[in-house]
Write a protein that holds these residues in place. Structure first.
Motif, PDB file in Angstrom:
ATOM      1  N   LEU A  97       0.795  -0.930   0.247  1.00 24.32           N
ATOM      2  CA  LEU A  97       0.203  -0.245  -0.085  1.00 24.32           C
ATOM      3  C   LEU A  97       0.582   1.368  -0.487  1.00 24.32           C
ATOM      4  O   LEU A  97       0.604   1.773  -0.978  1.00 24.32           O
ATOM      5  N   SER A  98       1.319   1.178   0.680  1.00 27.63           N
ATOM      6  CA  SER A  98       2.950   2.254   0.468  1.00 27.63           C
ATOM      7  C   SER A  98       3.203   3.150  -1.181  1.00 27.63           C
ATOM      8  O   SER A  98       3.374   4.107  -0.863  1.00 27.63           O
ATOM      9  N   ARG A  99       4.012   1.505  -1.108  1.00 29.17           N
ATOM     10  CA  ARG A  99       4.608   1.523  -2.327  1.00 29.17           C
ATOM     11  C   ARG A  99       3.352   2.263  -3.997  1.00 29.17           C
ATOM     12  O   ARG A  99       3.582   2.840  -4.468  1.00 29.17           O
ATOM     13  N   VAL A 100       2.244   2.053  -3.548  1.00 31.35           N
ATOM     14  CA  VAL A 100       1.126   2.534  -4.145  1.00 31.35           C
ATOM     15  C   VAL A 100       0.474   4.104  -4.395  1.00 31.35           C
ATOM     16  O   VAL A 100       0.681   4.766  -4.892  1.00 31.35           O
ATOM     17  N   ILE A 101       0.899   4.248  -2.885  1.00 28.23           N
ATOM     18  CA  ILE A 101       0.695   5.859  -2.689  1.00 28.23           C
ATOM     19  C   ILE A 101       1.697   6.482  -2.779  1.00 28.23           C
ATOM     20  O   ILE A 101       1.373   7.283  -3.381  1.00 28.23           O
ATOM     21  N   ARG A 102       3.144   6.009  -2.812  1.00 27.86           N
ATOM     22  CA  ARG A 102       4.131   6.700  -3.571  1.00 27.86           C
ATOM     23  C   ARG A 102       3.731   6.875  -4.932  1.00 27.86           C
ATOM     24  O   ARG A 102       4.466   7.658  -5.488  1.00 27.86           O
ATOM     25  N   ALA A 103       3.799   6.271  -5.527  1.00 28.45           N
ATOM     26  CA  ALA A 103       3.375   5.918  -7.067  1.00 28.45           C
ATOM     27  C   ALA A 103       2.976   6.456  -7.670  1.00 28.45           C
ATOM     28  O   ALA A 103       3.036   7.570  -8.719  1.00 28.45           O
ATOM     29  N   LEU A 104       1.801   6.864  -6.740  1.00 32.46           N
ATOM     30  CA  LEU A 104       0.281   8.084  -7.156  1.00 32.46           C
ATOM     31  C   LEU A 104       0.388   8.633  -7.142  1.00 32.46           C
ATOM     32  O   LEU A 104      -0.175  10.311  -7.941  1.00 32.46           O
TER      33      LEU A 104
END
Length: 106
Positions: A97-104
């Protein structure tokens, strides 16, 4: 050893809920039916000169037990196993989830 595969198959039959918990039990009119997750893998082989070998392994984890009291049947989870499974799952989910948020954010 002839039929090594059959011998390994017989060995794997003992893995599972019986090796984790044992048989179902009746205690004071209450029936306890154990539940476990298990898996195993085995392999065997033989060469042209008649040499053979094999091995394998397995894992079994207690999940909980069904408790039957009269007509009432309910599942009671093993909280230690639940926590042991949940901790790595929550870590992986949080990291993803943290990586998805960072990518967004990019």
């Amino acid at each position: 050893m002839p039929n090594l595969e059959l011998e390994l198959g017989k060995q794997s039959a003992s893995l599972g809920v019986n090796s984790v918990y044992g048989e179902q039990q009746d205690v004071d009119g209450i029936r306890l039916i154990p539940v476990a997750i298990s898996w195993s893998g085995f392999g065997a082989g033989e060469d042209e000169s008649g040499n053979n070998g094999g091995g394998g392994g397995g894992f079994a984890a207690p999940v909980g037990a069904y408790i039957r009291k009269g007509d009432d049947l309910r599942f009671e989870p093993n909280l230690v196993s639940l926590i042991a499974v949940a901790i790595p799952f929550v870590w992986v989910a949080g990291r993803t989830l943290s990586r998805v948020i960072r990518a967004l954010k990019r």
